[in-house]
Design a protein around this motif. Structure first.
Motif, PDB file in Angstrom:
ATOM      1  N   THR A  15      44.068  38.757  38.504  1.00 49.37           N
ATOM      2  CA  THR A  15      43.276  39.944  38.816  1.00 49.37           C
ATOM      3  C   THR A  15      42.118  40.092  37.842  1.00 49.37           C
ATOM      4  O   THR A  15      40.999  40.435  38.235  1.00 49.37           O
ATOM      5  N   LEU A  16      42.374  39.805  36.580  1.00 49.47           N
ATOM      6  CA  LEU A  16      41.315  39.922  35.572  1.00 49.47           C
ATOM      7  C   LEU A  16      40.302  38.790  35.661  1.00 49.47           C
ATOM      8  O   LEU A  16      39.240  38.871  35.035  1.00 49.47           O
ATOM      9  N   GLU A  18      38.636  38.250  38.214  1.00 47.57           N
ATOM     10  CA  GLU A  18      37.563  38.828  39.027  1.00 47.57           C
ATOM     11  C   GLU A  18      36.773  39.896  38.283  1.00 47.57           C
ATOM     12  O   GLU A  18      35.559  39.924  38.336  1.00 47.57           O
ATOM     13  N   LYS A  19      37.504  40.803  37.629  1.00 53.01           N
ATOM     14  CA  LYS A  19      36.799  41.849  36.885  1.00 53.01           C
ATOM     15  C   LYS A  19      37.735  42.487  35.880  1.00 53.01           C
ATOM     16  O   LYS A  19      38.960  42.426  36.015  1.00 53.01           O
ATOM     17  N   ASP A  20      37.133  43.117  34.872  1.00 52.74           N
ATOM     18  CA  ASP A  20      37.915  43.847  33.883  1.00 52.74           C
ATOM     19  C   ASP A  20      38.546  45.059  34.555  1.00 52.74           C
ATOM     20  O   ASP A  20      37.967  45.644  35.478  1.00 52.74           O
ATOM     21  N   MET A  21      39.728  45.439  34.083  1.00 54.99           N
ATOM     22  CA  MET A  21      40.423  46.592  34.657  1.00 54.99           C
ATOM     23  C   MET A  21      41.211  47.317  33.579  1.00 54.99           C
ATOM     24  O   MET A  21      41.647  46.705  32.611  1.00 54.99           O
ATOM     25  N   HIS A  22      41.436  48.587  33.817  1.00 60.84           N
ATOM     26  CA  HIS A  22      42.318  49.353  32.937  1.00 60.84           C
ATOM     27  C   HIS A  22      43.736  49.296  33.510  1.00 60.84           C
ATOM     28  O   HIS A  22      43.950  48.884  34.657  1.00 60.84           O
ATOM     29  N   ARG A  63      35.565  51.307  26.110  1.00 59.66           N
ATOM     30  CA  ARG A  63      34.264  51.718  26.644  1.00 59.66           C
ATOM     31  C   ARG A  63      34.162  53.230  26.572  1.00 59.66           C
ATOM     32  O   ARG A  63      35.106  53.935  26.903  1.00 59.66           O
ATOM     33  N   ASP A  72      39.615  49.022  28.930  1.00 58.65           N
ATOM     34  CA  ASP A  72      39.721  48.017  29.979  1.00 58.65           C
ATOM     35  C   ASP A  72      40.243  46.734  29.350  1.00 58.65           C
ATOM     36  O   ASP A  72      40.106  46.515  28.149  1.00 58.65           O
ATOM     37  N   GLN A  74      40.228  42.453  29.628  1.00 58.33           N
ATOM     38  CA  GLN A  74      39.546  41.290  30.193  1.00 58.33           C
ATOM     39  C   GLN A  74      40.293  40.038  29.788  1.00 58.33           C
ATOM     40  O   GLN A  74      40.960  39.991  28.767  1.00 58.33           O
ATOM     41  N   ARG A  80      42.473  32.176  30.724  1.00 57.81           N
ATOM     42  CA  ARG A  80      42.047  31.379  31.893  1.00 57.81           C
ATOM     43  C   ARG A  80      42.820  30.063  31.962  1.00 57.81           C
ATOM     44  O   ARG A  80      43.203  29.623  33.045  1.00 57.81           O
ATOM     45  N   TRP A 110      40.362  31.206  42.735  1.00 57.63           N
ATOM     46  CA  TRP A 110      39.958  30.865  41.382  1.00 57.63           C
ATOM     47  C   TRP A 110      40.381  29.460  40.952  1.00 57.63           C
ATOM     48  O   TRP A 110      40.163  29.080  39.807  1.00 57.63           O
TER      49      TRP A 110
END
Length: 171
Positions: A15-16, A18-22, A63, A72, A74, A80, A110
Motif C-alpha cells: 500500500t505504501l 503507491e503513496k504515504d498514508m497514516h 506533517r 504519515d 512511507q 521496497r 508493483w
C-alpha cells in the motif's frame, strides 16, 4: 514470521508503494481488502507499524497542517526490497492462502511481469489441486446434498482458475 503478520506486512508495504498514508487510512484500506468478516485491530496494526519502522522498512514523516501534526508513513528502500521478496515468495497451500493471494493481487502492479505470471500460475496450481480433490470426493457419491455443495465449489474454482489463466495471457 507468522502467516498473518507476513500478510499484514506485505499489505502495508504494498500500500505504501503507491503513496504515504497514516495509520487510520492503512487500517481502513486493509479492512476493505479483507472484507466484511475479517478486521484488523489497532492492537495488531500499530505494533506492526512500529516494528516495521524500527527495522527500517517504513519511516514516519510528521506533517504540519492547520496547527496539527499528522504522522504519515512511507516505505523505505529496504522496505521496497522486502516487499519484492514477500511478493515473489510462493504462498503455501494452507488455510490463509486466499487472503495472502488477495493481498498479493492488490499490489501486483508493483512487480515485474514475470513475477506476476508466477503469482497467477501459483493460483492456477492451487485451484487445480482443489478441483482434483473435489472430483475425488464426488467419485464416492456420498449423497445428493453433499455432491451439490461440492459441485458448486468446483464451479467456483473452475471460474477462478479460468480467470487466472486469462490474467496470465494478458501479461
Amino acid at each position: 514470521m507468522l502467516p498473518m503478520k507476513k500478510i499484514y506486512t506485505l499489505f502495508i508495504l504494498g500500500t505504501l508503494m503507491e503513496k504515504d498514508m497514516h495509520g487510520y487510512l492503512l487500517k481502513s484500506v486493509l479492512n476493505d481488502v479483507l472484507g466484511p468478516f475479517k478486521k484488523i485491530s489497532w492492537g495488531v496494526l500499530y505494533p506492526l507499524i512500529h516494528e516495521l519502522s524500527e527495522v527500517g522498512l517504513i519511516e514516519a514523516i510528521v506533517r504540519e497542517s492547520n496547527d496539527k501534526s499528522k504522522k504519515d508513513y512511507q516505505i523505505t528502500e529496504k522496505g521496497r526490497l522486502e516487499f519484492n521478496k514477500l511478493m515473489v515468495e510462493p504462498i503455501e497451500f494452507k488455510h490463509l492462502y486466499m487472503m495472502h493471494f488477495k493481498v498479493k493481487l492488490s499490489a501486483i502492479k508493483w512487480i515485474s511481469r514475470y513475477d506476476a505470471v508466477n503469482i497467477y500460475a501459483n493460483y492456477v496450481q492451487y485451484t487445480t489441486i482443489l478441483i482434483n480433490y473435489k472430483k475425488s470426493i464426488l467419485a464416492h457419491e456420498i449423497n445428493e446434498h453433499v455432491n451439490g455443495l461440492i459441485e458448486t465449489e468446483m464451479k467456483e474454482l473452475q471460474l477462478a482458475r479460468k480467470w487466472s489463466k486469462q490474467m496470465i495471457k494478458k501479461l
